[in-house]
Design a protein around this motif. Sequence first.
Motif, PDB file in Angstrom:
ATOM      1  N   GLU A  68       0.839  -1.201   0.000  1.00  9.43           N
ATOM      2  CA  GLU A  68       0.000   0.000   0.000  1.00  9.43           C
ATOM      3  C   GLU A  68       0.875   1.252   0.000  1.00  9.43           C
ATOM      4  N   PRO A  69       0.712   2.143  -0.992  1.00  5.48           N
ATOM      5  CA  PRO A  69       1.549   3.360  -1.045  1.00  5.48           C
ATOM      6  C   PRO A  69       1.407   4.247   0.186  1.00  5.48           C
ATOM      7  N   ALA A  70       0.245   4.205   0.831  1.00  6.31           N
ATOM      8  CA  ALA A  70       0.021   5.096   1.977  1.00  6.31           C
ATOM      9  C   ALA A  70       0.616   4.561   3.275  1.00  6.31           C
ATOM     10  N   THR A  71       1.148   3.356   3.282  1.00  6.04           N
ATOM     11  CA  THR A  71       1.803   2.843   4.486  1.00  6.04           C
ATOM     12  C   THR A  71       3.068   3.647   4.766  1.00  6.04           C
ATOM     13  N   VAL A  72       3.260   4.038   6.006  1.00  8.17           N
ATOM     14  CA  VAL A  72       4.443   4.810   6.404  1.00  8.17           C
ATOM     15  C   VAL A  72       5.361   3.918   7.237  1.00  8.17           C
ATOM     16  N   GLU A  73       6.602   3.764   6.790  1.00 10.53           N
ATOM     17  CA  GLU A  73       7.592   3.014   7.565  1.00 10.53           C
ATOM     18  C   GLU A  73       8.610   3.995   8.133  1.00 10.53           C
ATOM     19  N   LEU A  74       8.813   3.935   9.417  1.00 13.59           N
ATOM     20  CA  LEU A  74       9.784   4.786  10.095  1.00 13.59           C
ATOM     21  C   LEU A  74      11.176   4.145  10.012  1.00 13.59           C
ATOM     22  N   PRO A  75      12.225   4.886  10.311  1.00 16.88           N
ATOM     23  CA  PRO A  75      13.581   4.327  10.211  1.00 16.88           C
ATOM     24  C   PRO A  75      13.754   3.106  11.120  1.00 16.88           C
ATOM     25  N   ALA A  76      14.395   2.081  10.578  1.00 19.81           N
ATOM     26  CA  ALA A  76      14.662   0.874  11.370  1.00 19.81           C
ATOM     27  C   ALA A  76      15.681   1.182  12.460  1.00 19.81           C
ATOM     28  N   GLN A  77      15.565   0.495  13.573  1.00 18.61           N
ATOM     29  CA  GLN A  77      16.502   0.655  14.681  1.00 18.61           C
ATOM     30  C   GLN A  77      17.061  -0.706  15.067  1.00 18.61           C
ATOM     31  N   ARG A  78      18.310  -0.731  15.498  1.00 16.71           N
ATOM     32  CA  ARG A  78      18.962  -1.996  15.857  1.00 16.71           C
ATOM     33  C   ARG A  78      19.534  -1.903  17.265  1.00 16.71           C
ATOM     34  N   PHE A  79      19.387  -2.990  18.005  1.00 13.96           N
ATOM     35  CA  PHE A  79      19.822  -3.040  19.394  1.00 13.96           C
ATOM     36  C   PHE A  79      20.626  -4.310  19.616  1.00 13.96           C
ATOM     37  N   GLU A  80      21.531  -4.255  20.572  1.00 14.00           N
ATOM     38  CA  GLU A  80      22.289  -5.432  20.981  1.00 14.00           C
ATOM     39  C   GLU A  80      21.748  -5.946  22.307  1.00 14.00           C
ATOM     40  N   ILE A  81      21.503  -7.261  22.338  1.00 12.43           N
ATOM     41  CA  ILE A  81      20.930  -7.900  23.520  1.00 12.43           C
ATOM     42  C   ILE A  81      21.883  -8.989  23.985  1.00 12.43           C
ATOM     43  N   GLU A  82      22.105  -9.027  25.271  1.00 15.94           N
ATOM     44  CA  GLU A  82      22.978 -10.060  25.829  1.00 15.94           C
ATOM     45  C   GLU A  82      22.200 -11.361  26.018  1.00 15.94           C
ATOM     46  N   SER A  83      22.853 -12.452  25.621  1.00 16.49           N
ATOM     47  CA  SER A  83      22.329 -13.788  25.824  1.00 16.49           C
ATOM     48  C   SER A  83      23.444 -14.607  26.441  1.00 16.49           C
ATOM     49  N   PRO A  84      23.144 -15.643  27.211  1.00 18.28           N
ATOM     50  CA  PRO A  84      24.206 -16.429  27.835  1.00 18.28           C
ATOM     51  C   PRO A  84      25.275 -16.860  26.830  1.00 18.28           C
ATOM     52  N   GLY A  85      26.487 -16.345  27.023  1.00 17.35           N
ATOM     53  CA  GLY A  85      27.610 -16.725  26.179  1.00 17.35           C
ATOM     54  C   GLY A  85      27.759 -15.933  24.905  1.00 17.35           C
ATOM     55  N   SER A  86      26.850 -14.993  24.621  1.00 16.86           N
ATOM     56  CA  SER A  86      26.960 -14.251  23.366  1.00 16.86           C
ATOM     57  C   SER A  86      26.148 -12.963  23.440  1.00 16.86           C
ATOM     58  N   VAL A  87      26.316 -12.158  22.399  1.00 11.56           N
ATOM     59  CA  VAL A  87      25.529 -10.942  22.234  1.00 11.56           C
ATOM     60  C   VAL A  87      24.863 -11.016  20.864  1.00 11.56           C
ATOM     61  N   GLY A  88      23.556 -10.827  20.815  1.00  9.60           N
ATOM     62  CA  GLY A  88      22.817 -10.900  19.558  1.00  9.60           C
ATOM     63  C   GLY A  88      22.198  -9.561  19.206  1.00  9.60           C
TER      64      GLY A  88
END
Length: 437
Positions: A234-254
């Motif tokens: 749909e042309p009228a759909t508005v998408e805002l800028p994507a955002q990215r976050f880092e989340i800690e998980s046991p033994g790694s960061v995703g």
Amino acid sequence: MAGRAWYDVSPSAARLTGSLRDIGYDFPTAVADVVDNSVAAGATRVEILIEYDGTDSRVFIADDGGGMSPPALLEALRFGTRRDYGRSELGRYGLGLKTASLSQCRLLTVVSRSSRSRVRTCARSLDLDLIGEWDQWVVVDPANSDPTVLRARQWLAEGTGTVVVWRSLDRVLPEKRPEGGWARRRLDTLATRTAEHLGIVFHRFIEGVTGRSQLVITVNGQKVEPWDPFAGQEPATVELPAQRFEIESPGSVGKVTLRRFVLPSRDSFNDPSGFDRLSGPLNWNRQQGLYVYRAERLVQWGGWGGIRGIDEHTKLARAAIEFDTDLDTAFNINVAKMKVSLPAQLRQLIEPSVNELCILADDAYRKTSRVRNAAPVPADLGAPAEVRAAAQAASHAGLALRMAAMQVDQWSAWEQIETLLRRQSPEVAELLGLDRG
């Protein structure tokens, strides 16, 4: 455990398999869990056939993936398979094929072919009646003369793939009169619900936007249509800028990606029927909120995850939260892969962005309501048509300015501008629809 006594306490196969049947699946989600395996096997086509035949009714789930060798098939039927899952694979606990299937039936048969050059298939069955009788974790070879198995083998005559067959549908058919008209109608209803569910959870795979081959799914010969919750066409759909976050998980960061959308109002849809379809299975109010994607597969949708409540005025707001399987532990995904919990750290990180999205959705909703509910002005009493058109355009300008500020990441500056306008030029703020704090 040197020097210490130890004891092998294997669980009762009869008791445990009975308990695992109640892990939380319904028919559509059980089928979807089996389709996960087809996706992992590289399938480009999955055919689901739900056949009514009284007590002999059956379900076929066939794919054209890579198939399995006899040892691999035997391992796949182990509860808690020992094989490892790679990143982005939809499997996790090694239970899905078994628990999903046996939540609906008592007899699970899998037929598979892994060689393209040789027409050789292997078949194995899990029979709850046999497990209950022997109280052992047993997998058996089905009879070569079994007509259902022969049909599955014919399905694989042209190439590799796997056919999963559900029989003895004790959780699907009514216990009394499984051969009656009500039972037939029930299977027809389940076929419709299953097609809708698959179109939702696998919509990115069906649309071909996952970076892999486009997936075709059919249910009783009918092609499953994808359901994009964000109305991307749909042309009228508005998408805002994507955002990215880092989340800690046991033994790694995703990494987690947040994508935010304001959907068009009914009047702005190219086709009004598209607005009705986008209302989704929960309808517009409860369909607003967060859509959680695990490895591109939609796992959970609707609601704001405890960040805020459902509101009629924000029903046009939807947001995608995307993560890969390396964050399964952080999101506490359940065995049926139908439910997740937002990590507390992520909830805090995305709360301001979610609230900003809802402000814009609220504005879009109120602007539409004002235009729809405005009383028509007689032509001989009102302003000239061009003046009325200019006023209507101005009523949408404030929303456009707010969205533009959001899209260029200048929301804080825009809030200061709004405050200044309301104080110094209240008539302008009212004209632009900025008179609400």
